[in-house]
Write a protein that holds these residues in place. Structure first.
Motif, PDB file in Angstrom:
ATOM      1  N   SER A  48      29.300  20.176   5.378  1.00 18.66           N
ATOM      2  CA  SER A  48      29.046  18.795   5.786  1.00 18.66           C
ATOM      3  C   SER A  48      27.642  18.392   5.364  1.00 18.66           C
ATOM      4  CB  SER A  48      29.197  18.647   7.300  1.00 18.66           C
ATOM      5  OG  SER A  48      28.284  19.480   7.990  1.00 18.66           O
ATOM      6  N   PHE A  49      27.492  17.108   5.001  1.00 20.63           N
ATOM      7  CA  PHE A  49      26.228  16.580   4.510  1.00 20.63           C
ATOM      8  C   PHE A  49      25.964  15.217   5.144  1.00 20.63           C
ATOM      9  CE2 PHE A  49      27.865  19.373   1.234  1.00 20.63           C
ATOM     10  CZ  PHE A  49      26.755  20.134   0.887  1.00 20.63           C
ATOM     11  N   PRO A  50      24.700  14.887   5.390  1.00 19.52           N
ATOM     12  CA  PRO A  50      24.389  13.554   5.927  1.00 19.52           C
ATOM     13  C   PRO A  50      24.571  12.471   4.867  1.00 19.52           C
ATOM     14  CG  PRO A  50      22.377  14.767   5.450  1.00 19.52           C
ATOM     15  CD  PRO A  50      23.505  15.732   5.243  1.00 19.52           C
ATOM     16  N   THR A  51      24.820  11.251   5.315  1.00 15.74           N
ATOM     17  CA  THR A  51      25.047  10.136   4.397  1.00 15.74           C
ATOM     18  C   THR A  51      23.713   9.476   4.038  1.00 15.74           C
ATOM     19  OG1 THR A  51      25.436   8.692   6.298  1.00 15.74           O
ATOM     20  CG2 THR A  51      27.363   9.692   5.262  1.00 15.74           C
ATOM     21  N   THR A  52      22.876  10.241   3.369  1.00 15.69           N
ATOM     22  CA  THR A  52      21.581   9.755   2.889  1.00 15.69           C
ATOM     23  C   THR A  52      21.454  10.100   1.418  1.00 15.69           C
ATOM     24  OG1 THR A  52      20.469  11.831   3.463  1.00 15.69           O
ATOM     25  CG2 THR A  52      20.544  10.111   5.164  1.00 15.69           C
ATOM     26  N   ARG A  53      20.405   9.567   0.785  1.00 13.97           N
ATOM     27  CA  ARG A  53      20.179   9.880  -0.625  1.00 13.97           C
ATOM     28  C   ARG A  53      20.014  11.386  -0.831  1.00 13.97           C
ATOM     29  NH1 ARG A  53      18.151   7.338  -5.095  1.00 13.97           N
ATOM     30  NH2 ARG A  53      17.771   5.402  -3.964  1.00 13.97           N
ATOM     31  N   ASP A  54      19.218  12.004   0.026  1.00 12.54           N
ATOM     32  CA  ASP A  54      19.031  13.457  -0.083  1.00 12.54           C
ATOM     33  C   ASP A  54      20.333  14.194   0.179  1.00 12.54           C
ATOM     34  OD1 ASP A  54      16.377  13.017  -0.636  1.00 12.54           O
ATOM     35  OD2 ASP A  54      15.720  13.288   1.448  1.00 12.54           O
ATOM     36  N   GLY A  55      21.149  13.657   1.092  1.00 18.30           N
ATOM     37  CA  GLY A  55      22.432  14.288   1.387  1.00 18.30           C
ATOM     38  C   GLY A  55      23.379  14.240   0.200  1.00 18.30           C
ATOM     39  N   TYR A  56      23.380  13.112  -0.531  1.00 16.67           N
ATOM     40  CA  TYR A  56      24.225  13.010  -1.719  1.00 16.67           C
ATOM     41  C   TYR A  56      23.765  13.982  -2.799  1.00 16.67           C
ATOM     42  CZ  TYR A  56      25.469   8.607   0.570  1.00 16.67           C
ATOM     43  OH  TYR A  56      25.866   7.660   1.474  1.00 16.67           O
ATOM     44  N   ALA A  57      22.445  14.075  -2.986  1.00 16.69           N
ATOM     45  CA  ALA A  57      21.919  15.009  -3.982  1.00 16.69           C
ATOM     46  C   ALA A  57      22.226  16.451  -3.590  1.00 16.69           C
ATOM     47  CB  ALA A  57      20.417  14.801  -4.140  1.00 16.69           C
ATOM     48  N   ALA A  58      22.130  16.754  -2.281  1.00 15.81           N
ATOM     49  CA  ALA A  58      22.425  18.110  -1.815  1.00 15.81           C
ATOM     50  C   ALA A  58      23.902  18.434  -2.000  1.00 15.81           C
ATOM     51  CB  ALA A  58      22.027  18.246  -0.349  1.00 15.81           C
ATOM     52  N   THR A  59      24.761  17.435  -1.848  1.00 18.68           N
ATOM     53  CA  THR A  59      26.197  17.655  -2.049  1.00 18.68           C
ATOM     54  C   THR A  59      26.482  18.094  -3.471  1.00 18.68           C
ATOM     55  OG1 THR A  59      26.731  15.961  -0.389  1.00 18.68           O
ATOM     56  CG2 THR A  59      28.469  16.577  -1.926  1.00 18.68           C
ATOM     57  N   LEU A  60      25.930  17.362  -4.430  1.00 22.44           N
ATOM     58  CA  LEU A  60      26.177  17.702  -5.829  1.00 22.44           C
ATOM     59  C   LEU A  60      25.536  19.031  -6.201  1.00 22.44           C
ATOM     60  CD1 LEU A  60      27.588  16.600  -8.306  1.00 22.44           C
ATOM     61  CD2 LEU A  60      25.465  15.454  -8.950  1.00 22.44           C
ATOM     62  N   GLU A  61      24.346  19.317  -5.680  1.00 25.30           N
ATOM     63  CA  GLU A  61      23.699  20.596  -5.957  1.00 25.30           C
ATOM     64  C   GLU A  61      24.515  21.750  -5.392  1.00 25.30           C
ATOM     65  OE1 GLU A  61      19.469  22.889  -4.955  1.00 25.30           O
ATOM     66  OE2 GLU A  61      19.789  20.785  -4.368  1.00 25.30           O
ATOM     67  N   TRP A  62      25.076  21.553  -4.206  1.00 21.85           N
ATOM     68  CA  TRP A  62      25.912  22.578  -3.579  1.00 21.85           C
ATOM     69  C   TRP A  62      27.170  22.835  -4.390  1.00 21.85           C
ATOM     70  CZ3 TRP A  62      30.677  21.553  -0.866  1.00 21.85           C
ATOM     71  CH2 TRP A  62      31.200  22.666  -0.180  1.00 21.85           C
ATOM     72  N   VAL A  63      27.788  21.766  -4.914  1.00 24.73           N
ATOM     73  CA  VAL A  63      29.010  21.919  -5.704  1.00 24.73           C
ATOM     74  C   VAL A  63      28.723  22.675  -6.992  1.00 24.73           C
ATOM     75  CG1 VAL A  63      30.839  20.688  -6.920  1.00 24.73           C
ATOM     76  CG2 VAL A  63      30.042  19.844  -4.711  1.00 24.73           C
ATOM     77  N   HIS A  64      27.583  22.400  -7.609  1.00 24.43           N
ATOM     78  CA  HIS A  64      27.252  23.043  -8.887  1.00 24.43           C
ATOM     79  C   HIS A  64      27.040  24.549  -8.732  1.00 24.43           C
ATOM     80  CE1 HIS A  64      25.856  19.064 -10.917  1.00 24.43           C
ATOM     81  NE2 HIS A  64      27.139  19.300 -11.091  1.00 24.43           N
ATOM     82  N   ARG A  65      26.841  25.029  -7.533  1.00 21.44           N
ATOM     83  CA  ARG A  65      26.734  26.474  -7.327  1.00 21.44           C
ATOM     84  C   ARG A  65      28.046  27.176  -7.633  1.00 21.44           C
ATOM     85  NH1 ARG A  65      23.857  26.432  -1.357  1.00 21.44           N
ATOM     86  NH2 ARG A  65      22.002  25.202  -1.924  1.00 21.44           N
ATOM     87  N   PHE A  66      29.147  26.442  -7.534  1.00 22.53           N
ATOM     88  CA  PHE A  66      30.466  27.043  -7.745  1.00 22.53           C
ATOM     89  C   PHE A  66      31.023  26.763  -9.136  1.00 22.53           C
ATOM     90  CE2 PHE A  66      29.899  26.361  -3.255  1.00 22.53           C
ATOM     91  CZ  PHE A  66      30.392  27.517  -2.673  1.00 22.53           C
TER      92      PHE A  66
END
Length: 364
Positions: A48-66
């Motif tokens: 789960s990620f917060p609905t903020t700019r940093d949260g969106y960037a963290a979402t994509l960074e997390w996905v790229h780990r896989f």
């Protein structure tokens, strides 16, 4: 909701090197829940990620780990998921709009945000949700917001007018006789000039002032909408029966990326004017389509009615089809379908600067 990794009963495995992954997102106001699946449907992780700019960037960074993101399926791309969708598109991620899970199936399997996010990703893998979402960053989005504000202003103005007329009915005889028989415009003007000598007169004056301000607001909105439609699709307003409001409804239905519709048949289905088979036994019949965007459908209906009243060609068509045994309702359905083809021919020629303007700054 905790931002830690959500547990799932099935055991996950790391993605193979170079293997693409599918992202599914269950959207909410404050928190988005994401799930990652391989292209073969194996669940890797949820988070789960917060609905903020940093949260969106963290979402994509997390996905790229896989692995690399082949596609993303997002719920509610027109509301809660709008900002995330725009961010992913700026990062060259292919985004699909996903419908909410079937409630009957969800009741059997249970419901959590992680399960819904996984279902969104599986819908993309299965090909059930391959609709391209609206970009929401151009003239069509501006028209949608202006039309919403206009709708609320119309409702407020109608309420104020009804309340003012109600006060007039119960007013003192001398005042009631003075205001009786006046049009709405003349009534609001007369009440605005009343001196607040009594509570009744004060309220009439307040309502009349409110009506005046709402009327001026509607005029400004009409001017802005007409200017936007003219800049986006000037040829649309030149067609008989097409006003600024109907044109705005059609542009809103198409969105700022009309290229997502492959042909005019897709646009007709979007507007709910494509014929639907209604046959049984020895009866072969088609009926009206009750699906699609109902505001766009209503806009086409208004245009057809206007043309039936003023356009000679449309009137002749009605007479010819009626002579062939068609009911007026069936003729209107056919006219709406032909009109959809005419409108689509115009919409597909909208200049690129109005389809995809410069990216707006994302707000958190």
């Amino acid at each position: 909701m905790s931002s830690s990794v959500l547990k799932h009963p099935r055991k996950s495995r790391p993605a193979l090197h170079g293997e693409g992954v599918i992202l599914g997102v269950d959207t909410h106001k404050d928190v988005h829940v994401a799930a990652i699946l391989t292209i073969t449907g194996v669940l890797l992780a949820t988070h789960s990620f917060p609905t903020t700019r940093d949260g969106y960037a963290a979402t994509l960074e997390w996905v790229h780990r896989f692995g690399d993101v082949n596609a993303a399926g997002i719920e509610c791309t027109g509301s809660y998921g709008s900002a995330l969708m725009k961010y992913l598109q700026t990062q060259n991620v292919k985004v699909f709009e996903v419908n909410q899970p079937d409630r009957a199936l969800r009741r059997k399997a249970g419901k959590t945000d992680a399960v819904d996010a996984e279902a969104a990703a599986r819908a993309v893998i299965a090909g059930r949700s391959l609709a391209t979402p609206k970009t929401g960053i151009g003239a069509a989005e501006d028209l949608r917001q202006m039309r919403l504000v206009k709708s609320s202003a119309v409702k407020a103005r109608t309420t104020a007018i009804n309340q003012l007329k109600g006060l007039v009915v119960g007013a003192e005889p001398a005042l009631r006789d003075q205001l009786r028989g006046l049009s709405t415009k003349a009534l609001s003007r007369a009440c605005a000039l009343l001196l607040p000598s009594t509570v009744e007169r004060m309220l009439m004056s307040e309502l009349a002032t409110r009506i005046y301000h709402l009327t001026e607001q509607l005029r400004r909105l009409e001017t802005a909408m007409t200017r936007t439609v003219t800049a986006c699709a000037p040829e649309l307003l030149d067609r008989p029966g097409v006003g600024y409001d109907s044109a705005a409804a059609l542009l809103i239905a198409v969105g700022d990326n009309p290229e997502r519709m492959k042909n005019e048949a897709a646009f007709a289905a979007l507007c709910g004017v494509s014929p639907v088979e209604f046959s049984s036994g020895k009866t072969t019949k088609r009926r009206l389509n009750r699906g699609g965007n109902r505001q766009a459908n209503a806009a086409l209906y208004r245009i057809v009615l206007t043309r039936l009243r003023w356009d000679e060609t449309t009137q002749n068509y009605l007479q010819n089809r009626t002579a062939q045994g068609k009911s007026k309702r069936d003729v209107i359905r056919c006219l709406k379908r032909y009109l959809a083809r005419e409108i689509f021919t115009i919409l597909k020629t909208i200049p690129d600067q109005h389809k995809n303007p410069a990216q707006h700054e994302l707000t958190t």
